[in-house]
Design a protein around this motif. Structure first.
Motif, PDB file in Angstrom:
ATOM      1  N   GLY A   1      -2.125   2.667   9.799  1.00 50.54           N
ATOM      2  CA  GLY A   1      -3.121   1.869   9.105  1.00 50.54           C
ATOM      3  C   GLY A   1      -4.367   1.711   9.932  1.00 50.54           C
TER       4      GLY A   1
ATOM      5  N   ALA B   1      -4.637  -3.362   7.742  1.00 50.33           N
ATOM      6  CA  ALA B   1      -3.684  -3.012   6.684  1.00 50.33           C
ATOM      7  C   ALA B   1      -2.840  -1.832   7.111  1.00 50.33           C
ATOM      8  CB  ALA B   1      -4.402  -2.663   5.383  1.00 50.33           C
TER       9      ALA B   1
ATOM     10  N   GLU C   1       0.817  -1.217   0.000  1.00 53.79           N
ATOM     11  CA  GLU C   1       0.000   0.000   0.000  1.00 53.79           C
ATOM     12  C   GLU C   1       0.850   1.266   0.000  1.00 53.79           C
ATOM     13  OE1 GLU C   1      -3.231   0.107  -0.270  1.00 53.79           O
ATOM     14  OE2 GLU C   1      -3.886  -1.902   0.284  1.00 53.79           O
ATOM     15  N   SER C   2       2.078   1.184   0.583  1.00 49.68           N
ATOM     16  CA  SER C   2       2.896   2.382   0.722  1.00 49.68           C
ATOM     17  C   SER C   2       4.371   2.007   0.813  1.00 49.68           C
ATOM     18  CB  SER C   2       2.473   3.146   1.980  1.00 49.68           C
ATOM     19  OG  SER C   2       3.208   4.348   2.119  1.00 49.68           O
TER      20      SER C   2
ATOM     21  N   GLY D   1       1.698  -3.036   3.785  1.00 55.96           N
ATOM     22  CA  GLY D   1       0.485  -3.365   3.052  1.00 55.96           C
ATOM     23  C   GLY D   1      -0.334  -4.374   3.817  1.00 55.96           C
ATOM     24  N   ASP D   2      -0.923  -5.305   3.074  1.00 57.21           N
ATOM     25  CA  ASP D   2      -1.743  -6.319   3.708  1.00 57.21           C
ATOM     26  C   ASP D   2      -1.682  -7.619   2.928  1.00 57.21           C
ATOM     27  OD1 ASP D   2      -4.295  -6.293   1.828  1.00 57.21           O
ATOM     28  OD2 ASP D   2      -3.832  -4.203   2.282  1.00 57.21           O
TER      29      ASP D   2
ATOM     30  N   THR E   1      -1.483   1.534   5.563  1.00 53.77           N
ATOM     31  CA  THR E   1      -1.857   2.380   4.427  1.00 53.77           C
ATOM     32  C   THR E   1      -0.857   3.489   4.150  1.00 53.77           C
ATOM     33  OG1 THR E   1      -3.250   3.725   5.865  1.00 53.77           O
ATOM     34  CG2 THR E   1      -4.324   1.905   4.669  1.00 53.77           C
ATOM     35  N   SER E   2       0.068   3.729   5.094  1.00 56.62           N
ATOM     36  CA  SER E   2       1.048   4.789   4.894  1.00 56.62           C
ATOM     37  C   SER E   2       2.333   4.460   5.638  1.00 56.62           C
ATOM     38  CB  SER E   2       0.484   6.122   5.395  1.00 56.62           C
ATOM     39  OG  SER E   2       1.397   7.168   5.155  1.00 56.62           O
TER      40      SER E   2
END
Length: 124
Positions: free
Chosen positions: A107, A91, A37-38, A51-52, A93-94
């Motif tokens: 996240g 997750a 995700e980042s 991420g996830d 996210t950043s």
């Protein structure tokens, strides 16, 4: 069932190199869906990503992975999130890194009542 795997790719001296599966995600990603995700790089060859992935129970879990001197290391589940993620939906996210080895990530995770909660984690 189609699967997706998380990958990373390095750019060195303006040239993109071959993408590789994020090390360690094959063991984590038993449910077949993983994404980055980042990504944040403190300096050339020193990055962190998050991420996830989907575990064997098909719950979404958060992971982080680091790159040191150009080598990506093994991804891990974000420490502490298994206890928090009772709803099975988490997750990163950043990700942000200020220097090599000094990163923060943020996240979400889901509680039993299915509400999402925010979390932060740091690496020093």
């Amino acid at each position: 069932m189609p699967t997706s795997q998380a990958f990373v790719v390095n750019e060195i001296d303006g040239i993109w190199h071959k993408a590789i599966k994020v090390p360690g995600t094959a063991a984590l990603n038993q449910g077949g869906v993983a994404v980055i995700e980042s990504v944040s790089c403190a300096s050339a060859g020193n990055c962190s990503a998050g991420g996830d992935y989907t575990d064997r129970s098909f719950h979404q879990q958060a992971f982080v992975v680091g790159q040191v001197n150009g080598t990506w290391h093994t991804a891990i589940e974000v420490p502490g999130t298994p206890a928090l993620n009772q709803g099975g939906y988490a997750a990163i996210t950043s990700v942000s890194c200020t220097s090599a080895g000094d990163c923060s990530a943020g996240g979400y995770y889901q509680v039993r009542s299915l509400h999402l909660q925010a979390f932060v984690d740091s690496e020093t």
